[in-house]
Motif scaffolding. Structure first.
Motif, PDB file in Angstrom:
ATOM      1  N   SER A  17       0.825  -1.200   0.000  1.00  0.00           N
ATOM      2  CA  SER A  17       0.000   0.000   0.000  1.00  0.00           C
ATOM      3  C   SER A  17       0.867   1.261   0.000  1.00  0.00           C
ATOM      4  O   SER A  17       1.992   1.255   0.509  1.00  0.00           O
ATOM      5  N   LEU A  18       0.305   2.301  -0.560  1.00  0.00           N
ATOM      6  CA  LEU A  18       0.892   3.638  -0.502  1.00  0.00           C
ATOM      7  C   LEU A  18      -0.238   4.645  -0.386  1.00  0.00           C
ATOM      8  O   LEU A  18      -1.361   4.383  -0.839  1.00  0.00           O
ATOM      9  N   LYS A  64     -10.786   0.208  -9.204  1.00  0.00           N
ATOM     10  CA  LYS A  64     -11.970   0.092  -8.344  1.00  0.00           C
ATOM     11  C   LYS A  64     -11.799  -1.047  -7.340  1.00  0.00           C
ATOM     12  O   LYS A  64     -11.366  -2.139  -7.710  1.00  0.00           O
ATOM     13  N   GLY A  65     -12.142  -0.765  -6.098  1.00  0.00           N
ATOM     14  CA  GLY A  65     -12.005  -1.767  -5.048  1.00  0.00           C
ATOM     15  C   GLY A  65     -10.628  -1.813  -4.410  1.00  0.00           C
ATOM     16  O   GLY A  65     -10.454  -2.469  -3.375  1.00  0.00           O
ATOM     17  N   ARG A  66      -9.657  -1.146  -5.016  1.00  0.00           N
ATOM     18  CA  ARG A  66      -8.294  -1.144  -4.462  1.00  0.00           C
ATOM     19  C   ARG A  66      -7.870   0.251  -4.007  1.00  0.00           C
ATOM     20  O   ARG A  66      -7.137   0.393  -3.029  1.00  0.00           O
ATOM     21  N   PHE A  67      -8.277   1.279  -4.748  1.00  0.00           N
ATOM     22  CA  PHE A  67      -7.870   2.648  -4.440  1.00  0.00           C
ATOM     23  C   PHE A  67      -9.058   3.412  -3.863  1.00  0.00           C
ATOM     24  O   PHE A  67     -10.209   3.181  -4.249  1.00  0.00           O
ATOM     25  N   LEU A  80      -4.946   9.847  -2.070  1.00  0.00           N
ATOM     26  CA  LEU A  80      -5.230   8.614  -2.792  1.00  0.00           C
ATOM     27  C   LEU A  80      -4.625   7.463  -1.991  1.00  0.00           C
ATOM     28  O   LEU A  80      -3.393   7.337  -1.929  1.00  0.00           O
ATOM     29  N   GLN A  81      -5.477   6.664  -1.375  1.00  0.00           N
ATOM     30  CA  GLN A  81      -5.043   5.481  -0.663  1.00  0.00           C
ATOM     31  C   GLN A  81      -5.028   4.324  -1.653  1.00  0.00           C
ATOM     32  O   GLN A  81      -6.065   3.991  -2.225  1.00  0.00           O
ATOM     33  N   MET A  82      -3.868   3.740  -1.841  1.00  0.00           N
ATOM     34  CA  MET A  82      -3.704   2.673  -2.834  1.00  0.00           C
ATOM     35  C   MET A  82      -3.349   1.380  -2.106  1.00  0.00           C
ATOM     36  O   MET A  82      -2.281   1.290  -1.480  1.00  0.00           O
ATOM     37  N   ASN A  83      -4.250   0.433  -2.170  1.00  0.00           N
ATOM     38  CA  ASN A  83      -4.045  -0.880  -1.560  1.00  0.00           C
ATOM     39  C   ASN A  83      -3.981  -1.946  -2.648  1.00  0.00           C
ATOM     40  O   ASN A  83      -4.454  -1.730  -3.761  1.00  0.00           O
TER      41      ASN A  83
END
Length: 122
Positions: A17-18, A64-67, A80-83
């Motif tokens: 994640s970032l 979609k569903g990840r960020f 922007l939360q990026m998983n």
């Protein structure tokens, strides 16, 4: 004059994640929409996610569903939360602001940050 300054990029392993941040500075009253674009080597710049002043969001199908995009209107900042990052997410990520109302003018066009590199290793 409005400036957009991004932070939070870096190198991460696949699945990691970032969190990206972008702060707009200047005599800003409000910003209609803020968001993120990205550009991978040899590819065109593409939209990743956008969020309106009222909180309506829109995402590219690929994230979609990840960020998750969010914003703090009091700070003129977008996040922007990026998983669940994938190698194909590797790109330079650019902050975008559209429709900026300042104390002196209204600019309906796009303003851009300088970009922050996100690299996802496999």
């Amino acid at each position: 004059q409005v400036q957009l300054v991004e932070s939070g990029g870096g190198l991460v392993q696949a699945g990691g994640s970032l969190r990206l941040s972008c702060a707009a500075s200047g005599s800003i009253v409000s910003i209609n929409a803020m968001g993120w674009y990205r550009q991978a080597p040899g590819k065109q710049r593409e939209v990743v996610a956008m969020i309106t002043k009222g909180g309506t969001t829109d995402y590219a199908d690929s994230v979609k569903g990840r960020f998750t995009i969010s914003r703090d209107n009091t700070k003129n900042t977008v996040y922007l939360q990026m998983n669940g990052l994938k190698p194909e997410d590797t790109a330079i990520y650019y902050c975008n602001a559209r429709g900026i109302l300042s104390k002196d003018y209204y600019y309906s066009g796009d303003s851009w940050g300088q970009g922050t590199q996100v690299t996802v290793s496999s």
